[in-house]
Enzyme design. Structure first.
Site, short mmCIF file in Angstrom:
data_model
loop_
_atom_site.label_atom_id
_atom_site.label_comp_id
_atom_site.label_asym_id
_atom_site.label_seq_id
_atom_site.Cartn_x
_atom_site.Cartn_y
_atom_site.Cartn_z
N HIS A 152 0.87 -1.18 0.00
CA HIS A 152 0.00 0.00 0.00
C HIS A 152 0.90 1.23 0.00
CE1 HIS A 152 -3.79 2.17 0.68
NE2 HIS A 152 -2.97 3.06 1.20
N CYS A 153 0.77 2.04 -1.05
CA CYS A 153 1.70 3.17 -1.21
C CYS A 153 1.03 4.48 -0.77
CB CYS A 153 2.14 3.27 -2.68
SG CYS A 153 3.28 4.62 -2.95
#
Ligand SMILES: [Zn+2]
Ligand SMILES: [Zn+2]
Length: 410
Positions: free
Chosen positions: A155-156
């Site tokens: 998850h960026c």
């Protein structure tokens, strides 16, 4: 209309806060556009040819960079298809006996008809409690998105999105184009940055000369100062005409543009290099930290099919689309070819593999839709998920793992 509950207000506030890193990047990109186009190219560059060339090249890089960034942010991550979800009756069964034998029965029955080859560390079928589904291979539950994401990479926060099967190619291109964008700025801004410092040092030298002269002969102070003043003025004028840095505002932007671009280039190159290595090995970031577990055990190279095929899994077969942020990845995100047929003692291989593959596809209820050509390539010239699993599924799935348990991944 009923007032919003405190928890939903809190959730909305948190969602807004998640956009701050994206806003930060967007502001930096907008400022860099102003600094490069207006302050460097239009105000500071005197050579028309250089100006036009830099403006054209800059807009080419910024277009690809913003396009791939946009696609990474706004491409919804893909979730497991309905085949992986538990039916209403199965859910009731599991809720009644959340840790009992009936739960294991349900999972075994479901997984039997699914292309699921990875297991938990304890050898159980991977199951998501929150989404109530059997996790497809390479799928993980994201605690931020609160969903199971197909081929989840990570998850960026910089894109406020999960990087997974649907947008991994866009993410790679975003890294590549942002790195090129920064390197281009560094390369073209460098000479102006050096000229700025050279001019500053010259002015400083003139200033020192003044102080020294004043100290030795105070009676000549007025004359010296006027000489120095004229020296400084002529030096500034000389530098301005020679260096093309006519005002302090441009200098400020050019200097910070260089610093920011150089700084981002360093961090982006290491991140991009790492993801290139992951692509070559056909691993996600999560798999690089924790190798996937198959029936025969942990195998960090379980999904690797060789450099060329690994590359094609992400970028597709048509090379003309490789560098564009359009979706061309192979497969459906729920199943992936593996290279484990010769390593898994439970899997039977044939000399050619062709008959077995055809038979397995015929007998396997998943996928219901016909395989795409890109998948067929992988299936015919390498050991595929159907081949590597079709046989062993019938007799051994679930049976060989009596300690079937629930895997909770958050
Ligand atoms: Zn989930
Ligand atoms: Zn996420």
């Amino acid at each position: 209309m009923a007032p919003a509950s405190p928890s939903s207000v809190k959730r909305r506030c948190r969602r807004c806060l998640y956009w701050i890193p994206v806003l930060f990047i967007s502001i930096i990109v907008c400022w860099s556009y102003y600094a490069y186009v207006i302050q460097l190219c239009i105000v500071s560059m005197e050579n028309i040819g250089e100006k036009v060339l830099c403006l054209l090249a800059y807009h080419f890089f910024v277009l690809l960079f913003v396009w791939s960034y946009w696609k990474t942010i706004f491409t919804s991550p893909m979730n497991p298809t309905k085949e992986f979800h538990l039916s209403y009756a199965d859910k009731e069964l599991i809720e009644r006996e959340p840790r009992g034998e009936s739960q294991q029965e349900v999972l075994r029955r479901l997984a039997k008809d699914l292309p699921v080859y990875t297991r938990t560390m304890s050898g159980a079928i991977r199951y998501c409690d929150r989404c109530q589904l059997v996790k497809p291979d390479r799928c993980h539950h994201c605690s931020v998105c609160d969903k199971c994401i197909l081929k989840m990479d990570h998850h960026c926060p910089w894109v406020n999105n999960c990087v997974g099967f649907s947008n991994y190619k866009f993410f790679l291109l975003f890294l590549a184009y942002s790195l090129l964008y920064c390197l281009f700025i560094v390369a073209t801004d460098l000479q102006y940055f050096i000229k700025f410092w050279t001019m500053t040092l010259e002015l400083s030298a003139v200033g020192n000369e003044t102080q020294s002269n004043v100290h030795h002969n105070r009676t000549q102070i007025t004359q010296e100062l006027s000489t120095v003043d004229s020296k400084m003025q002529s030096s500034v004028q000389h530098n301005e005409t020679q260096n093309g840095l006519p005002d302090t505002q441009a200098k400020f932007h050019i200097m910070f543009l260089f610093f920011a671009a150089a700084m981002f280039s360093v961090s982006l190159s290491s991140l991009f290099g790492y993801h290139c290595w992951l692509v070559c090995k056909n691993r996600s970031t999560l798999e690089a930290f924790r190798a996937p577990v198959f029936r025969h055990g942990t195998d960090k190279n379980g999904f690797s099919l060789g450099f060329s095929k690994n590359l094609r899994q992400i970028f597709g077969d048509e090379k003309k689309f490789w560098l564009l942020p359009v979706f061309t990845s192979q497969g459906d995100g729920c199943s992936f070819p593996t290279c484990l047929v010769n390593q898994d003692p439970e899997q039977v291989s044939t000399p050619t593999g062709a008959n077995l593959t055809a038979k397995s596809i015929e007998n396997h209820p998943f996928p219901s839709k016909p395989l795409r050509e890109s998948q067929s390539h992988l299936l015919t010239d390498s050991q595929s998920w159907t081949e590597s699993n079709g046989n062993s599924e019938k007799g051994t799935l679930g049976m060989s793992n009596p300690g079937l348990a629930i895997e909770n991944e958050t």
